[in-house]
Design an enzyme around this catalytic site. Structure first.
Site, mmCIF file in Angstrom:
data_model
loop_
_atom_site.group_PDB
_atom_site.id
_atom_site.type_symbol
_atom_site.label_atom_id
_atom_site.label_comp_id
_atom_site.label_asym_id
_atom_site.label_seq_id
_atom_site.Cartn_x
_atom_site.Cartn_y
_atom_site.Cartn_z
ATOM 1 N N ARG A 79 0.840 -1.198 0.000
ATOM 2 C CA ARG A 79 0.000 0.000 0.000
ATOM 3 C C ARG A 79 0.875 1.249 0.000
ATOM 4 O O ARG A 79 1.927 1.273 0.641
ATOM 5 C CB ARG A 79 -0.894 0.030 1.233
ATOM 6 C CG ARG A 79 -1.762 -1.204 1.397
ATOM 7 C CD ARG A 79 -2.436 -1.186 2.761
ATOM 8 N NE ARG A 79 -3.142 -2.433 3.017
ATOM 9 C CZ ARG A 79 -3.739 -2.723 4.164
ATOM 10 N NH1 ARG A 79 -3.686 -1.850 5.174
ATOM 11 N NH2 ARG A 79 -4.364 -3.864 4.329
ATOM 12 N N ASP B 290 0.433 5.446 0.929
ATOM 13 C CA ASP B 290 -0.480 6.329 1.643
ATOM 14 C C ASP B 290 -1.083 7.386 0.727
ATOM 15 O O ASP B 290 -0.587 7.625 -0.382
ATOM 16 C CB ASP B 290 0.274 7.054 2.767
ATOM 17 C CG ASP B 290 0.823 6.103 3.818
ATOM 18 O OD1 ASP B 290 0.212 5.044 4.030
ATOM 19 O OD2 ASP B 290 1.863 6.435 4.423
ATOM 20 N N TYR C 205 12.634 3.357 -2.421
ATOM 21 C CA TYR C 205 11.827 4.571 -2.300
ATOM 22 C C TYR C 205 12.728 5.794 -2.452
ATOM 23 O O TYR C 205 13.906 5.762 -2.083
ATOM 24 C CB TYR C 205 11.167 4.655 -0.920
ATOM 25 C CG TYR C 205 9.970 3.762 -0.721
ATOM 26 C CD1 TYR C 205 8.687 4.201 -1.022
ATOM 27 C CD2 TYR C 205 10.120 2.478 -0.203
ATOM 28 C CE1 TYR C 205 7.585 3.388 -0.822
ATOM 29 C CE2 TYR C 205 9.020 1.656 -0.002
ATOM 30 C CZ TYR C 205 7.757 2.119 -0.311
ATOM 31 O OH TYR C 205 6.672 1.299 -0.122
ATOM 32 N N ARG D 95 8.613 7.589 5.902
ATOM 33 C CA ARG D 95 8.247 8.967 6.272
ATOM 34 C C ARG D 95 8.711 9.315 7.689
ATOM 35 O O ARG D 95 9.128 10.451 7.956
ATOM 36 C CB ARG D 95 6.737 9.153 6.121
ATOM 37 C CG ARG D 95 6.285 9.134 4.656
ATOM 38 C CD ARG D 95 4.772 9.089 4.535
ATOM 39 N NE ARG D 95 4.159 10.211 5.223
ATOM 40 C CZ ARG D 95 2.845 10.283 5.489
ATOM 41 N NH1 ARG D 95 2.044 9.296 5.135
ATOM 42 N NH2 ARG D 95 2.351 11.341 6.111
#
Length: 245
Positions: free
Chosen positions: A51, A53, A111, A198
């Protein structure tokens, strides 16, 4: 029954994240499934590599679905990019062995996180980077990144309260590149917990700004307490670059 793998790029700013939420079409998964139903006349659920966000972007999200459709791969690719919104693009359509699973077969991910580091904000990159006007100490941030590399229990750097599954992950590398006023952080590892990148980013930036000591990394890894880490950096700076199989 065919097993189809999709490589997907999307701008997440208009969406509530990857995962379908009820009948809402304001998710990436919901939009893609709607087009697949239109294309195949089958009610199909796609499986994503993981997933993302609300507000997070992807250059290389991966998903798979199973279908009885005999449509060619090239025709599928054309259909997706004709009927999907312009901020969701299917880059590649491939036929895979029956046992391929976009989530369970993942070996690692990369990422990127982008930070606009200048007293003056940017009009053009505001939805694709985090505006951070304070001066940053790159050397201290690199030191923090080195401490995070390797195999650790990262639950203190995640949004998970507790987990029955292992929260140990391996980060192979965290790098920082400066491109003018833009800082490009890259994270490569075998997996990442909910909001882990994050929270790592928020902590690294607070270390760079002098708000937290570099030793906070050791403390959070040892104590496994989320509250000891930095703030969660906003979603708009985060991109899923690539999924490794």
């Amino acid at each position: 029954m065919r097993n189809i793998k999709l490589t997907i790029e999307y701008d997440g700013k208009r969406y509530l994240g990857w995962q379908r939420l009820g009948d809402s079409e304001k998710t990436i998964q919901g939009k893609i499934e709607s087009v697949i139903t239109q294309m195949t006349t089958e009610k199909i659920e796609i499986i994503g590599s993981g997933r993302t966000d609300a507000g997070t972007h992807a250059l290389g999200q991966v998903a798979n679905f199973k279908t009885n459709s005999e449509m060619s791969l090239n025709d599928m690719l054309s259909f997706f990019n004709r009927y999907l919104p312009s901020d969701i693009v299917v880059k590649k359509v491939e036929e895979m062995p029956e046992r391929f699973h976009a989530r369970y077969n993942v070996k690692g991910k990369q990422y990127s996180y982008y930070v606009w580091n200048n007293p003056i904000p940017t009009a053009f990159e505001r939805y694709h980077s985090f505006y951070f006007p304070q001066k940053l100490d790159i050397a201290k941030m690199n030191e923090a990144c080195e401490k995070l590399e390797g195999t650790h229990d990262f639950i203190g750097f995640s949004a998970l309260k507790k987990s029955k599954k292992s929260t140990t992950r391996t980060i192979d590398a965290i790098t920082i590149e400066q491109e003018g006023n833009m800082l490009h952080f890259t994270f490569v590892g075998n997996g990442f917990l909910h909001k882990m990148v994050r929270i790592l980013m928020g902590t690294i930036l607070e270390i760079g700004a002098g708000k937290l000591p570099v030793t906070i990394i050791d403390e959070v890894l040892e104590q496994k307490v989320r509250e000891a880490a930095g703030e969660t950096a906003p979603a708009q700076g985060l991109f899923l670059d690539e999924v490794y199989y």
